[in-house]
Design an enzyme around this catalytic site. Structure first.
Site, PDB file in Angstrom:
ATOM      1  N   MET A  73      49.404  76.770  35.469  1.00 30.06           N
ATOM      2  CA  MET A  73      48.416  77.663  34.897  1.00 30.06           C
ATOM      3  C   MET A  73      47.393  77.252  34.116  1.00 30.06           C
ATOM      4  SD  MET A  73      49.790  80.836  32.900  1.00 30.06           S
ATOM      5  CE  MET A  73      49.148  80.141  31.492  1.00 30.06           C
TER       6      MET A  73
ATOM      7  N   TYR B 292      59.740  29.471  45.581  1.00 28.04           N
ATOM      8  CA  TYR B 292      58.382  29.319  44.907  1.00 28.04           C
ATOM      9  C   TYR B 292      57.579  30.563  46.082  1.00 28.04           C
ATOM     10  CZ  TYR B 292      56.621  26.380  48.678  1.00 28.04           C
ATOM     11  OH  TYR B 292      56.467  25.835  49.903  1.00 28.04           O
TER      12      TYR B 292
ATOM     13  N   ARG C 136      45.396  24.006  54.372  1.00 29.67           N
ATOM     14  CA  ARG C 136      45.054  24.043  55.910  1.00 29.67           C
ATOM     15  C   ARG C 136      44.021  22.943  56.414  1.00 29.67           C
ATOM     16  NH1 ARG C 136      45.632  30.051  54.595  1.00 29.67           N
ATOM     17  NH2 ARG C 136      47.027  31.181  56.073  1.00 29.67           N
TER      18      ARG C 136
ATOM     19  N   ARG D 193      49.436  20.792  55.539  1.00 26.86           N
ATOM     20  CA  ARG D 193      49.771  21.128  56.824  1.00 26.86           C
ATOM     21  C   ARG D 193      48.896  20.587  57.887  1.00 26.86           C
ATOM     22  NH1 ARG D 193      49.523  27.428  58.394  1.00 26.86           N
ATOM     23  NH2 ARG D 193      47.358  26.801  59.084  1.00 26.86           N
TER      24      ARG D 193
ATOM     25  N   ARG E 154      48.749  60.667  24.358  1.00 28.87           N
ATOM     26  CA  ARG E 154      49.319  60.003  25.489  1.00 28.87           C
ATOM     27  C   ARG E 154      49.051  58.545  25.684  1.00 28.87           C
ATOM     28  NH1 ARG E 154      45.155  63.390  29.208  1.00 28.87           N
ATOM     29  NH2 ARG E 154      43.254  62.387  28.368  1.00 28.87           N
TER      30      ARG E 154
ATOM     31  N   GLY F 153      48.514  71.866  39.243  1.00 31.85           N
ATOM     32  CA  GLY F 153      48.718  72.918  40.005  1.00 31.85           C
ATOM     33  C   GLY F 153      49.133  74.271  39.285  1.00 31.85           C
TER      34      GLY F 153
ATOM     35  N   GLY G 201      55.812  31.134  56.949  1.00 29.43           N
ATOM     36  CA  GLY G 201      54.440  31.630  57.330  1.00 29.43           C
ATOM     37  C   GLY G 201      54.687  33.057  57.862  1.00 29.43           C
ATOM     38  N   THR G 202      54.587  33.827  56.968  1.00 26.16           N
ATOM     39  CA  THR G 202      54.871  35.060  57.140  1.00 26.16           C
ATOM     40  C   THR G 202      53.926  35.873  58.004  1.00 26.16           C
ATOM     41  OG1 THR G 202      54.363  35.812  54.830  1.00 26.16           O
ATOM     42  CG2 THR G 202      56.680  35.636  55.449  1.00 26.16           C
ATOM     43  N   ASN G 203      52.712  35.351  57.833  1.00 29.67           N
ATOM     44  CA  ASN G 203      51.570  35.957  58.796  1.00 29.67           C
ATOM     45  C   ASN G 203      51.898  36.040  60.283  1.00 29.67           C
ATOM     46  OD1 ASN G 203      50.100  36.183  56.427  1.00 29.67           O
ATOM     47  ND2 ASN G 203      48.824  34.374  56.837  1.00 29.67           N
ATOM     48  N   ASP G 204      52.370  34.547  60.645  1.00 32.12           N
ATOM     49  CA  ASP G 204      52.702  34.504  61.875  1.00 32.12           C
ATOM     50  C   ASP G 204      54.205  35.002  62.395  1.00 32.12           C
ATOM     51  OD1 ASP G 204      50.543  33.396  63.703  1.00 32.12           O
ATOM     52  OD2 ASP G 204      51.015  31.537  62.456  1.00 32.12           O
TER      53      ASP G 204
ATOM     54  N   ARG H 140      50.337  77.746  26.616  1.00 31.07           N
ATOM     55  CA  ARG H 140      50.268  76.748  28.009  1.00 31.07           C
ATOM     56  C   ARG H 140      51.578  76.590  28.665  1.00 31.07           C
ATOM     57  NH1 ARG H 140      47.387  73.808  23.758  1.00 31.07           N
ATOM     58  NH2 ARG H 140      45.334  73.178  24.522  1.00 31.07           N
TER      59      ARG H 140
ATOM     60  N   LYS I 160      54.767  68.181  28.306  1.00 30.10           N
ATOM     61  CA  LYS I 160      54.016  68.675  27.064  1.00 30.10           C
ATOM     62  C   LYS I 160      54.772  69.060  25.901  1.00 30.10           C
ATOM     63  CE  LYS I 160      50.245  70.183  28.883  1.00 30.10           C
ATOM     64  NZ  LYS I 160      50.032  71.498  29.676  1.00 30.10           N
TER      65      LYS I 160
ATOM     66  N   SER J  49      58.734  26.260  54.578  1.00 32.02           N
ATOM     67  CA  SER J  49      57.746  27.249  54.062  1.00 32.02           C
ATOM     68  C   SER J  49      57.415  28.310  55.108  1.00 32.02           C
ATOM     69  CB  SER J  49      56.636  26.111  54.163  1.00 32.02           C
ATOM     70  OG  SER J  49      55.263  26.968  53.727  1.00 32.02           O
TER      71      SER J  49
ATOM     72  N   GLU K  71      57.715  29.983  60.902  1.00 34.83           N
ATOM     73  CA  GLU K  71      56.826  31.010  61.534  1.00 34.83           C
ATOM     74  C   GLU K  71      57.029  31.502  62.694  1.00 34.83           C
ATOM     75  OE1 GLU K  71      52.611  29.703  61.003  1.00 34.83           O
ATOM     76  OE2 GLU K  71      53.328  27.584  61.667  1.00 34.83           O
TER      77      GLU K  71
ATOM     78  N   CYS L 175      54.303  31.061  52.241  1.00 35.31           N
ATOM     79  CA  CYS L 175      52.726  30.734  52.128  1.00 35.31           C
ATOM     80  C   CYS L 175      52.004  31.748  52.961  1.00 35.31           C
ATOM     81  CB  CYS L 175      52.508  29.103  52.629  1.00 35.31           C
ATOM     82  SG  CYS L 175      52.841  28.664  54.380  1.00 35.31           S
TER      83      CYS L 175
ATOM     84  N   HIS M  52      38.407  35.625  61.246  1.00 36.21           N
ATOM     85  CA  HIS M  52      37.499  34.526  60.834  1.00 36.21           C
ATOM     86  C   HIS M  52      36.959  34.497  59.341  1.00 36.21           C
ATOM     87  CE1 HIS M  52      34.417  31.222  60.410  1.00 36.21           C
ATOM     88  NE2 HIS M  52      35.441  30.414  60.769  1.00 36.21           N
TER      89      HIS M  52
HETATM   90  C1  PEP Z   1      51.316  32.061  58.262  1.00 30.56           C
HETATM   91  O1  PEP Z   1      51.371  32.130  59.523  1.00 30.56           O
HETATM   92  O2  PEP Z   1      51.819  32.794  57.369  1.00 30.56           O
HETATM   93  C2  PEP Z   1      50.555  31.149  57.634  1.00 30.56           C
HETATM   94  C3  PEP Z   1      50.532  30.688  56.461  1.00 30.56           C
HETATM   95  O3  PEP Z   1      49.841  30.138  58.559  1.00 30.56           O
HETATM   96  P1  PEP Z   1      48.307  30.895  59.095  1.00 30.56           P
HETATM   97  O4  PEP Z   1      47.916  32.062  58.340  1.00 30.56           O
HETATM   98  O5  PEP Z   1      47.508  29.453  58.999  1.00 30.56           O
HETATM   99  O6  PEP Z   1      48.525  31.089  60.642  1.00 30.56           O
HETATM  100 MG    MG Z   2      51.029  30.524  60.599  1.00 28.36          MG
END
Ligand code: PEP
Ligand code: MG
Length: 925
Positions: A110, A902, A568, A624, A345, A108, A816-819, A99, A28, A814, A795, A882, A462
């Site tokens: 004064m 990408y 997909r 895919r 501010r 917290g 597939g970081t979910n799997d 102040r 301040k 590519s 993946e 992806c 789903h």
């Molecule tokens: C993944 O596994 O990251 C992926 C893109 O495939 P899906 O989510 O369809 O299994």
């Molecule tokens: Mg997958």
């Protein structure tokens, strides 16, 4: 001793303090110095440094070190000179505020003491000057109470008791209803309260008041509130050590018609419009605005009411923006025709305003492009792409689920997909599909609904995945809701809602509300488009989209996607007109039967792909091949069993009808009646029922045959493609024929075929062989080349380890970081998110949810190896991601660092991802 030798200098006038030195002067204090130094009319004052605080706290007797009060006196003399008032002067009193303020803002700390310097004599001066006894006593009693509480430790209740007694005697309930006499009585009572509690009279000498206040501020640094706050937010001495004290002249906006007070933003924080935005009150104090006693006027009105002030305010606005190069949220007071800026501010704005101001400030040369991009947090952009609940409407949620797909929607609650279609599509109402959980056969309900609410399942259920793909809001796993599909109602705690009741869901927060809450529609503005263009120029990573249907692709394109990184194909199988053919394909007993079904699917898929290619032309579209276990397309086993039971009893009835019809000649009855019974018999055709039973039995049999203990690790992806090659062959043909059609029409496209769940080179080699055979056939048929690229999902962990050999066959990777995240952790996402991950996060075992934030130390390392080894074999290997992480800013940082080309994410995340990609590139410079 000279009070201001350099080393002992602990007190800084606002005009001399270093506005950047927050550590020494507190946030301040530094800000007040900065404001003064850039020529704003700040009420004069000075800062006592944090160094003085630390020395004071270190001194065993807790006395201010020698010289501090001398410096304070000297600075007060300067302030007196600047204001033409005297500290303690009964005729023309100077009052100050005191102040606290450390390097980091700490709620917290004064409370502020206002009107310090008041005593019996100076009070009379204030009353004489303002001509307002009531104001004078009100200020006095506030000062005594605050000073008593904050500086002398008098408990609030003691004042409250006094105050309430007087209010009661005066017969009023609100403070504002008290008269000047009442307030005088309150002030006198308060003085007694202090004297009683401290055993000493209230200090009348302003400098004594000030010294006590300074010590109180310093002491507050080690007070429980402040210590707890620092602990809670991990504020280390390195970040903030000690508090400064700000002593500043009080200015009053209630000194007549030439005085006033207000708050303003240099630009409109709701729209970004380049126009002063705010409100003010004439002859009033800031408190009047806060207390809502009077309704403030819009700032526009000042031009007519106080033209000179309006002009000065416009100048102030320019000065603020030119200096801070950021939208400012500031407070001002006008005392007898003099405009003071009390505080400024950076203004908090919504996404639309942030984007517009960034673009306009860049165009006006106030900031450069880098600054225009960096001042916006990427996540904020999502606000601009989904409907939001109207922030002006307050409502209490009745349930909390997972924020599974962003956006807000209201509609009639319906409990099954058919009703959703009837009420939503046919009758044209807005509906929210409410289910325990959804299945592929509910897909038509998704199309008809504004949003989806489920009581079970996580962010990859789903419902969540399909809703996200469609860009519809979804709240998943709202466990507090009991869904009774049969009775078409849901129980939420003590409340309930039935089919026909309107509910509202907010998929961005996971909250569920009864009734309709208005929503604010999203707007993809020209400014956003311009800003994203700059982001593309700055970023190294391209942003592509995950999109399955042409409409998704169109949306992705509108949001600036430069390609499709994942389509997909199973989503295309889900369409209402396709599912029966897909089921036919699954229950087929022979390859011929299966081929028959596939022949029906081929033209449909070809048309799907052609549409996608055309929409995205000339950009890449990565398709895919089928990934999920095939039984996911079949109905649930229990449902099938129930259906069979019903059909069998219907079969008995229809058989009974046949017997009855035959027995009619034994019974004497009218011809009419006989015809009627015959009609019913024919309607209940036993052969038809038998056929239906046979179909359902075949399905049930298939469900049993295809049953897998762990389908996510089972017969899916390329494993299915190689053991039932006709499915992949059909898809490959559909892709390449669609590409050939586009080539014929002269449409420039870049098709890419991607194989899921690959873990060995051999798998890829075999799929590639199908591709080559079909490709050669089509090229020969058309006599024209058809270009495409062939690549693989990465993946599974083994695919990362085998990146080199895979790169011999794949032209692109590519991730597939979910799997891959599931595989790397050996966590099943659903179970992890629903069972132990929240606790893991709470306990600090894992810093966050690895399904949302890419795990840089594990999954990230696997990716890094795969990129390195893949590029060793194929230096121009094109690599992207992806999985859902592709749209998450922190994960995008990792993707940039390991050299991906990408990221691909759902359409509404594209702008977020673009800005995040620009940020990592700009910050890496
Ligand atoms: C993944 O596994 O990251 C992926 C893109 O495939 P899906 O989510 O369809 O299994
Ligand atoms: Mg997958």
């Amino acid at each position: 001793m000279n009070a201001e030798t350099v080393t002992d200098k602990h007190v800084f006038a606002f005009a001399e303090g270093d506005g950047k030195n927050k550590k020494l002067l507190g946030g301040k204090g530094a800000n007040l110095c900065e404001m003064t130094r850039i020529g704003l009319n700040v009420p004069p004052g000075f800062v006592i440094s944090t160094a003085a605080c630390l020395e004071y706290l270190d001194s065993p007797s807790r006395e201010l070190q020698a010289g501090i009060m001398d410096q304070v006196h000297a600075h007060m003399r300067k302030v007196e000179a600047q204001t033409d008032k005297g500290f303690g002067d009964a005729d023309n009193p100077l009052l100050v505020s005191v102040r606290s303020g450390s390097a980091l803002s700490m709620p917290g700390m004064m409370d502020t003491i206002l009107n310090l310097g008041l005593n019996g004599a100076t009070l009379q001066g204030v009353i004489a000057q303002t001509g307002d006894r009531r104001f004078g006593y009100d200020a006095y009693r506030r000062f005594i109470q605050l000073f008593g509480k904050v500086a002398l430790g008098v408990p609030d209740e003691r004042f409250d008791r006094q105050f309430d007694a007087i209010k009661k005697r005066a017969g009023v309930t609100e403070d504002v209803a008290l008269s000047a006499d009442d307030l005088q009585e309150v002030s006198e009572g308060f003085l007694e309260v202090v004297a009683e509690f401290t055993g000493r009279p209230f200090p009348d000498d302003p400098f004594e008041q000030l010294e006590i206040a300074i010590k109180a501020v310093f002491n507050s640094w080690t007070g429980k509130r402040a210590v707890d706050y620092r602990k809670q937010f991990n504020i280390t001495p390195d970040m903030a050590n000690g508090t400064a004290v700000n002593v500043q002249t009080m200015v009053f906006g209630n000194r007549g018609e030439d005085s006033g007070t207000g708050v303003a933003f240099t630009r409109n924080p709701g729209t970004g419009e380049n126009k002063l935005f705010g409100e003010y009150l004439v002859n009033a104090q800031g408190e009047d605005v806060v207390a809502g006693i009077r309704t403030p006027k819009p700032i526009d009105r000042m031009t007519a009411e106080m033209p000179q002030m309006a002009e000065e305010l416009a100048e102030l606005r320019d000065k603020l923006e030119t200096h801070y190069r950021e939208i400012q949220d500031f407070e001002f007071t006008i005392e007898r025709g003099r405009l003071f800026c009390l505080q400024t501010r950076n203004g908090k704005m919504n996404a639309t305003a942030m984007v517009r101001t960034s673009v306009e400030m860049e165009r006006a040369g106030l900031i450069d492009r880098k600054e225009a991009l960096l001042r916006i947090q990427p996540e904020l952009l999502e606000q601009m792409l989904f409907p939001r609940l109207d922030p002006g409407v307050r409502s209490e949620p009745v349930a909390q689920g997972l924020p599974a797909s962003p956006g807000a929607a209201s509609g009639i609650a319906v409990f099954d997909a058919d009703r959703a279609e009837q009420i939503g599509k046919e009758m044209g109402h807005k509906v929210i599909l409410v289910r325990e959980e959804t299945k592929p056969e509910d897909i038509h309900g998704f199309f008809a609904a504004q949003g989806i609410l489920t009581s079970r399942g996580g962010k990859t259920s789903h419902a969540a995945v399909v809703a996200r793909g469609m860009g519809k809001p979804c709240v998943a796993g709202a466990e507090g809701i009991g869904v009774d599909v049969e009775r078409r109602e849901a129980q939420v705690g003590k409340a309930s809602f039935r089919e026909g009741d309107i509910i509202t869901i907010d998929g961005s927060t996971g909250k569920v509300y009864l009734g309709e809450i208005p929503t604010v529609e999203p707007e993809f503005t020209q400014e956003l488009s311009d800003l994203l263009g700059w982001a593309d120029e700055a970023a190294q990573l391209q942003v592509w989209a995950n999109a399955d249907l042409p409409d998704d692709a169109r949306r992705a394109l509108k949001y600036g996607a430069l390609g499709i990184g994942l389509a997909r194909t199973e989503r295309m199988f889900n369409a209402v007109d396709r599912l029966p053919i897909v089921i036919e394909m699954i229950v087929a007993e022979t390859p011929e039967q299966r081929r028959e079904a596939l022949d029906k699917l081929l033209p449909l898929q070809r048309a799907d792909f052609k549409d996608l290619f055309q929409v995205m032309s000339p950009n890449p579209v990565t398709i895919r091949l089928l990934d999920p276990p095939i039984h996911e397309f079949l109905p649930d086993e229990n449902q099938l069993k129930r259906d069979l039971e019903t059909l069998r009893s219907l079969g008995a009835t229809s058989h009974g009808m046949t017997v009855l019809a035959g027995a009619m000649n034994l019974i004497q009855t009218s011809d009419e009646r006989r015809t009627e019974i015959d009609g019913i018999r024919r309607l209940l055709d036993p052969a038809l029922v038998e056929e239906a039973i046979a179909k359902k039995e075949a399905m049930l049999h298939k469900v049993h045959v295809l049953y897998e203990t762990n389908p996510m690790l089972g017969h899916r992806g390329v494993r299915l493609g190689l053991t039932s090659p006709e499915i992949y062959e059909m898809q490959i043909r559909a892709i390449l024929e669609a590409a050939a059609d586009c080539a014929k029409m002269g449409i420039r496209i870049q098709p890419r075929i991607k194989v899921p769940q690959v873990c060995t080179r051999e798998e890829l080699v075999r799929v590639r062989a199908y591709v080559d055979e079909i490709h050669a056939e089509i090229q020969q048929r058309d006599g024209r080349p058809v270009d495409f690229k062939f690549g693989t999902m990465i993946e599974v962990v083994r695919a990362c380890m085998q990146a080199g050999p895979l790169a011999e066959v794949a032209e692109f990777f590519s991730f597939g970081t979910n799997d891959l995240t599931q595989a790397a952790f050996s966590f099943s996402r659903e179970d992890a998110e629903n069972k132990f991950l929240p606790q893991y996060n709470q306990l600090g075992i894992l810093p966050n949810n690895p399904f949302e934030v890419l795990d840089s130390e594990g999954v990230g390392k696997l990716m890094e190896f795969a990129v390195e080894w893949g590029k060793e074999v194929r230096p121009d290997m094109h690599v992207g991601i992806c999985g859902e992480h592709g749209g998450h800013p922190d994960s995008i940082g990792l993707c940039h660092r390991i050299g991906l080309d990408y990221v691909s994410c759902s359409a509404p995340r594209v702008p977020v991802a673009k800005l995040a990609a620009a940020h990592v590139a700009l910050l890496a410079d």
